[in-house]
Design an enzyme around this catalytic site. Structure first.
Site, PDB file in Angstrom:
ATOM      1  N   LYS A 158      -2.532  -6.353   6.368  1.00 24.37           N
ATOM      2  CA  LYS A 158      -3.485  -5.895   5.471  1.00 24.37           C
ATOM      3  C   LYS A 158      -4.784  -6.280   6.367  1.00 24.37           C
ATOM      4  O   LYS A 158      -4.916  -6.964   7.031  1.00 24.37           O
ATOM      5  CB  LYS A 158      -3.751  -6.583   4.237  1.00 24.37           C
ATOM      6  CG  LYS A 158      -2.270  -6.445   3.367  1.00 24.37           C
ATOM      7  CD  LYS A 158      -2.140  -5.037   2.925  1.00 24.37           C
ATOM      8  CE  LYS A 158      -0.872  -4.854   1.700  1.00 24.37           C
ATOM      9  NZ  LYS A 158      -0.833  -3.450   1.320  1.00 24.37           N
ATOM     10  N   GLU A 214      -3.319   3.012   7.186  1.00 23.18           N
ATOM     11  CA  GLU A 214      -2.996   3.377   5.703  1.00 23.18           C
ATOM     12  C   GLU A 214      -4.061   3.298   4.882  1.00 23.18           C
ATOM     13  O   GLU A 214      -4.685   2.215   4.903  1.00 23.18           O
ATOM     14  CB  GLU A 214      -1.677   2.374   5.340  1.00 23.18           C
ATOM     15  CG  GLU A 214      -1.368   2.699   4.099  1.00 23.18           C
ATOM     16  CD  GLU A 214       0.285   2.005   3.851  1.00 23.18           C
ATOM     17  OE1 GLU A 214       0.217   1.815   2.475  1.00 23.18           O
ATOM     18  OE2 GLU A 214       0.985   1.702   4.684  1.00 23.18           O
ATOM     19  N   GLU A 240       0.440   6.134  -2.103  1.00 24.84           N
ATOM     20  CA  GLU A 240       1.362   5.359  -2.689  1.00 24.84           C
ATOM     21  C   GLU A 240       1.208   5.469  -4.341  1.00 24.84           C
ATOM     22  O   GLU A 240       2.309   5.019  -5.006  1.00 24.84           O
ATOM     23  CB  GLU A 240       1.200   3.857  -2.403  1.00 24.84           C
ATOM     24  CG  GLU A 240      -0.168   3.374  -2.713  1.00 24.84           C
ATOM     25  CD  GLU A 240      -0.086   1.910  -2.018  1.00 24.84           C
ATOM     26  OE1 GLU A 240      -0.241   0.831  -2.521  1.00 24.84           O
ATOM     27  OE2 GLU A 240      -0.060   1.941  -0.525  1.00 24.84           O
ATOM     28  N   HIS A 290       6.325   4.035   0.332  1.00 28.24           N
ATOM     29  CA  HIS A 290       5.909   2.683  -0.184  1.00 28.24           C
ATOM     30  C   HIS A 290       6.957   2.138  -1.060  1.00 28.24           C
ATOM     31  O   HIS A 290       7.242   2.546  -2.084  1.00 28.24           O
ATOM     32  CB  HIS A 290       4.745   2.980  -0.678  1.00 28.24           C
ATOM     33  CG  HIS A 290       4.051   1.798  -1.090  1.00 28.24           C
ATOM     34  ND1 HIS A 290       4.241   1.215  -2.513  1.00 28.24           N
ATOM     35  CD2 HIS A 290       3.009   0.938  -0.788  1.00 28.24           C
ATOM     36  CE1 HIS A 290       3.409   0.139  -2.613  1.00 28.24           C
ATOM     37  NE2 HIS A 290       2.689  -0.184  -1.876  1.00 28.24           N
TER      38      HIS A 290
END
Length: 372
Positions: A158, A214, A240, A290
């Site tokens: 992340k 992403e 997602e 996802h």
């Protein structure tokens, strides 16, 4: 073959140490499973996600009374009704009814869909990079090292929850530790504007192991996504939280992403999820599901990938990886299908072909206490 009984299994696990992404920290993990049984004794499992009190009340007061007595083969009609009340519950019901039909025919879910094209599917280790520790970067590196040590060849971490320079220091430390030998995806959880997202590209051009970038910016900014896709040196991925194939169509038609990432539990039915995945093939795009939030939905995503033609004849029989939650979460291992050396073997048995750990279900069953 009518629905005779529906049992719910809400599960809750309080995390001893919170972890999270750019959207904040998680203090607990939940899982809401339910079992549908027909009058012929055939059972199917479903899963959905939301606040447990909301799901439990919705099932007990409205969904279960509606389901009882319905023909288990009327999946499309049942799902279309339930999704008016709860889209996420409808998705879980479509899973359970799909398994029931497969079992009644003596088939696996993959065989019900026409047969699998491959016996195993690659998965990538999905990390929640942030913690409340002062040395959160070193803590993250330790978790990643453990994941790579058990065989994962692809990982996702992340960014977007810290200032860019701090996130950059984290990613540079990962690249140094792994010597760019493990493929890496970065997920910003829609945290940037286009200008900030583009600042990452000078580093992407130096790194040879990047999988994708992403959701760098909010998914509704299609013009900015086209700009990013035209200027970034690595693929752009996202989607997602989109709920229907219709919501994915603008991404596909406008060419704003390289990879779509639908989530079984976020779309309003398993059939709609499959429709989205197959539509990506019509546009020549990749689909990397996802699946961070649920073990059963992840299993269904693996089934869909197993039956999916390759996205390009240039890649022969290669298939895109599925997300695998490697953070502390006892529900990730609820089902017997688990990864080995970065891939998952598709089970052969009828229905889902996987066993559910009922001891864990009993251990973590929600006691109806308040949680937040």
């Amino acid at each position: 073959m009518k629905i005779k009984k529906v049992e719910t299994f809400p599960l809750l696990y309080h995390l001893p140490e919170p972890y999270g992404d750019a959207n904040g920290y998680k203090k607990y993990r939940t899982c809401f499973l339910f079992k549908i049984t027909t009058n012929s004794g055939i059972q199917g499992w479903g899963e959905c996600i939301d606040w447990l009190p909301t799901l439990e009340k919705g099932f007990q007061d409205r969904i279960i009374p509606y389901l009882l007595g319905k023909k288990a083969t009327d999946r499309i009609q049942i799902v279309s009704v339930v999704k008016k009340w709860s889209e996420r519950a409808a998705t879980g019901i479509s899973m359970a009814l799909t398994e029931i039909v497969a079992k009644s025919a003596g088939l696996s879910v993959c065989d019900l869909w026409g047969g699998k094209l491959r016996d195993s599917i690659p998965v990538y280790a999905s990390f929640q990079s942030y913690s409340e520790k002062e040395d959160w970067i070193n803590h993250s590196l330790k978790l990643i090292d453990q994941g790579v040590g058990i065989g994962f060849k692809k990982i996702k971490v992340k960014i977007g929850g810290k200032v860019l320079q701090e996130d950059l220091a984290h990613i540079q430390s990962i690249q140094k530790m792994l010597e760019e030998k493990i493929q890496l995806a970065l997920d910003a959880n829609q945290s940037y504007d286009a200008a900030t997202a583009l600042r990452w590209d000078r580093y992407f051009r130096e790194w040879s192991n990047m999988l994708w970038f992403e959701e760098p910016i909010p998914m509704d900014r299609l013009v900015d996504y086209k700009l990013l896709r035209a200027n970034l040196s690595i693929p752009v991925a996202g989607g997602e939280n989109l709920k229907t194939t219709a919501q994915f169509l603008p991404l596909l038609k406008e060419g704003v992403v390289d990879i779509i990432q639908p989530d079984v539990m976020h779309e309003n039915g398993l059939d709609g999820y499959r429709e989205t995945i197959h539509l990506s093939r019509a546009f020549g795009l990749r689909s990397s599901p996802h699946t961070f939030d649920g073990p059963l939905s992840r299993l269904y995503a693996l089934f869909v990938q197993a039956c999916l033609p390759p996205w390009s004849k240039m890649d022969n029989d290669k298939i895109e990886p599925v997300e695998w939650d490697v953070m502390e979460n006892p529900f990730t291992s609820l089902f017997s299908v688990q990864p080995t050396n970065g891939s998952v073997t598709i089970p052969e048995g009828i229905g889902i072909g996987a066993l559910l750990d009922m001891d864990k279900v009993k251990k973590y069953r929600w006691d109806r206490s308040v949680y937040h």
